[in-house]
Enzyme design. Sequence first.
Site, PDB file in Angstrom:
ATOM      1  N   ARG A  92     -11.215  13.313 -59.324  1.00 59.34           N
ATOM      2  CA  ARG A  92     -11.145  12.312 -60.395  1.00 59.34           C
ATOM      3  C   ARG A  92     -11.317  12.937 -61.785  1.00 59.34           C
ATOM      4  NH1 ARG A  92     -10.558   7.976 -57.184  1.00 59.34           N
ATOM      5  NH2 ARG A  92     -12.000   7.722 -55.444  1.00 59.34           N
ATOM      6  N   ASP A 124     -16.512   4.742 -59.450  1.00 55.92           N
ATOM      7  CA  ASP A 124     -15.602   5.891 -59.339  1.00 55.92           C
ATOM      8  C   ASP A 124     -14.692   6.042 -60.554  1.00 55.92           C
ATOM      9  OD1 ASP A 124     -16.614   6.601 -56.878  1.00 55.92           O
ATOM     10  OD2 ASP A 124     -15.126   5.438 -55.757  1.00 55.92           O
ATOM     11  N   LYS A 176      -8.731   4.221 -50.610  1.00 56.46           N
ATOM     12  CA  LYS A 176      -9.423   5.225 -49.794  1.00 56.46           C
ATOM     13  C   LYS A 176     -10.507   4.580 -48.927  1.00 56.46           C
ATOM     14  CE  LYS A 176     -11.638   8.592 -52.108  1.00 56.46           C
ATOM     15  NZ  LYS A 176     -13.051   8.682 -51.709  1.00 56.46           N
ATOM     16  N   SER A 177     -11.303   3.704 -49.526  1.00 57.73           N
ATOM     17  CA  SER A 177     -12.404   3.079 -48.763  1.00 57.73           C
ATOM     18  C   SER A 177     -11.864   2.282 -47.577  1.00 57.73           C
ATOM     19  CB  SER A 177     -13.193   2.131 -49.665  1.00 57.73           C
ATOM     20  OG  SER A 177     -13.833   2.837 -50.693  1.00 57.73           O
ATOM     21  N   ARG A 203     -12.128   3.019 -43.305  1.00 59.20           N
ATOM     22  CA  ARG A 203     -12.685   1.996 -42.412  1.00 59.20           C
ATOM     23  C   ARG A 203     -11.652   1.530 -41.390  1.00 59.20           C
ATOM     24  NH1 ARG A 203     -15.427   2.288 -47.113  1.00 59.20           N
ATOM     25  NH2 ARG A 203     -17.541   1.468 -47.318  1.00 59.20           N
ATOM     26  N   GLN A 250     -21.930   3.250 -49.353  1.00 58.49           N
ATOM     27  CA  GLN A 250     -21.897   4.190 -48.223  1.00 58.49           C
ATOM     28  C   GLN A 250     -23.170   4.074 -47.396  1.00 58.49           C
ATOM     29  OE1 GLN A 250     -21.031   8.061 -49.863  1.00 58.49           O
ATOM     30  NE2 GLN A 250     -18.897   7.532 -50.248  1.00 58.49           N
ATOM     31  N   GLY A 254     -17.428  12.318 -48.768  1.00 56.33           N
ATOM     32  CA  GLY A 254     -18.746  11.714 -48.619  1.00 56.33           C
ATOM     33  C   GLY A 254     -18.701  10.442 -47.788  1.00 56.33           C
ATOM     34  N   ARG A 290     -24.280  17.562 -51.322  1.00 54.79           N
ATOM     35  CA  ARG A 290     -24.579  16.169 -51.702  1.00 54.79           C
ATOM     36  C   ARG A 290     -25.713  15.590 -50.862  1.00 54.79           C
ATOM     37  NH1 ARG A 290     -19.080  12.968 -52.351  1.00 54.79           N
ATOM     38  NH2 ARG A 290     -20.544  11.439 -53.225  1.00 54.79           N
ATOM     39  N   LYS A 347     -21.955  12.700 -57.307  1.00 58.29           N
ATOM     40  CA  LYS A 347     -20.615  12.475 -56.738  1.00 58.29           C
ATOM     41  C   LYS A 347     -19.994  13.826 -56.377  1.00 58.29           C
ATOM     42  CE  LYS A 347     -20.659   8.026 -56.925  1.00 58.29           C
ATOM     43  NZ  LYS A 347     -20.697   7.265 -55.658  1.00 58.29           N
TER      44      LYS A 347
HETATM   45  C1  S3P Z   1     -17.447   4.416 -51.216  1.00 59.60           C
HETATM   46  C2  S3P Z   1     -18.579   4.106 -51.911  1.00 59.60           C
HETATM   47  C3  S3P Z   1     -18.959   4.725 -53.199  1.00 59.60           C
HETATM   48  C4  S3P Z   1     -17.798   5.448 -53.845  1.00 59.60           C
HETATM   49  C5  S3P Z   1     -17.014   6.266 -52.861  1.00 59.60           C
HETATM   50  C6  S3P Z   1     -16.476   5.400 -51.744  1.00 59.60           C
HETATM   51  C7  S3P Z   1     -17.173   3.739 -49.938  1.00 59.60           C
HETATM   52  O1  S3P Z   1     -19.994   5.658 -52.998  1.00 59.60           O
HETATM   53  O2  S3P Z   1     -18.259   6.283 -54.897  1.00 59.60           O
HETATM   54  O3  S3P Z   1     -15.928   6.913 -53.512  1.00 59.60           O
HETATM   55  O4  S3P Z   1     -16.030   3.828 -49.435  1.00 59.60           O
HETATM   56  O5  S3P Z   1     -18.087   3.095 -49.407  1.00 59.60           O
HETATM   57  P1  S3P Z   1     -21.551   5.191 -53.027  1.00 59.60           P
HETATM   58  O6  S3P Z   1     -21.664   4.150 -52.017  1.00 59.60           O
HETATM   59  O7  S3P Z   1     -22.351   6.409 -52.706  1.00 59.60           O
HETATM   60  O8  S3P Z   1     -21.782   4.716 -54.434  1.00 59.60           O
END
Ligand code: S3P
EC number: 2.5.1.19
Length: 439
Positions: free
Chosen positions: A393, A321, A27-28, A32, A175, A100, A128, A348
């Site tokens: 999750r 996560d 996902k991350s 990006r 993030q 988020g 959030r 979260k």
């Molecule tokens: C993420 C960073 C994490 C993670 C989220 C994805 C990202 O959050 O929990 O699911 O893609 O940078 P935090 O940076 O708030 O810990």
Amino acid sequence: MNKMSGLKFKVQPGGRLQGTIRVPGDKSISHRSIMFGSLAEGTTEVSGFLQGDDSLATLNAFRQMGVEIEGPIDGKVTIHGVGMDGLTRPDAPLYLGNSGTSMRLLSGLLAGQKFDVTLAGDESLSGRPMGRVINPLGEMGAEIRSNSDGTAPLQISGGAELKGIDYEMPMASAQVKSSLLLAGLYADGDTCVTEPAPTRDHTERMLTGFGVEVKRDSNKVCLSGGGSLKATKVDVPADISSAAFFLVGASIADGSDLTLQHVGMNPTRIGVINILREMGANIEVLNERISGGEPVADLRVQSAPLHGIEIPVDQVPLAIDEFPVLFVAAACADGETTLTGAEELRVKESDRIQVMADGLTTLGVDARPTPDGVVIQGGNIGGGTVYSHHDHRISMSFAMAGLRATAPIEIEGCDNVNTSFPGFASLASGAGLHIEEEL
Ligand code: S3P
């Protein structure tokens, strides 16, 4: 949304996980790939893209800002980059659903544009904390308005002149780090972020792949504004956060032997493997290789007796996560498992400490929440109805608990599983979990 509404999972007790599967894309990295591909000069080809609601929210946001994006078809996306100054004003607020990552990273990326834009989200995302990005972005010169408690919707004013800052991040958040670095691309001078503990470094790796110079000196990362991104190819590995459900499921279900293919093994993401191994899990890392700038491997996991541990605090950001499903592992382990230093879990998609402790208690497990973690006594898992609070999750974690339950488990509010793991129930069922979906 009512906590009773929507899709349910019904899981019959028992079963074991077997075979070879590939879970959906990271996902991350998927988020990006769209962001950087859109800002790049040239055409970026992405494969393995996660076709989940969260990453699709990012994709649609960039379409709304004038970027031509083909796909996704079977995980393939083609992005016709518009360059650093090529985004155009969307004619409506950007709706980011449950995501988020979209909201925090876009806050930074959009703070330096010429146009005004509003970012909105669902009920969970609208509760959030966004002050963690709004405040440092404000120090850079951004103009972002939120509700008085720092929540969305966020109204970002265009035309702000950004300047680089040297920011000490109060929490370990990729993030927040990424949001500031993306604003830094549009800022005058250097932008530096110091992190209190290592967090996922996909932004740094991928920006480097797109031709931006990112400097790291131990826990400090810096980049200079005014540069440009060059299109590239992105191969998105399978998401270790999605693989985690199966790593735990196969560990706790007797007779399991499961191989997970092409899993992202970035060192800032492998806390779940380190923690499970310390608990006694049998996880083999096979065919280690580098793909698109990220380490990947196949993971073979066989069932093994787990024992309780004190989870090392340095592993917390590296497994942030994966704690909901690690709590299920702890419930099946021999003895006590203690987690500390994980207060971030409370902000979260749901309050993951409270929601997991409540659900485990319903299933007869002794799980005591603490302000920054939990204490779980391993033992038997019973049946019952648990509430996911629409947190993807949480839903998938309780589904895996069924493998060791003595009676059926019903999980309410599972629609958001599609945010990160479309097709979870059918993939899990094919591997041996007795799961059915019910509307
Ligand atoms: C993420 C960073 C994490 C993670 C989220 C994805 C990202 O959050 O929990 O699911 O893609 O940078 P935090 O940076 O708030 O810990």
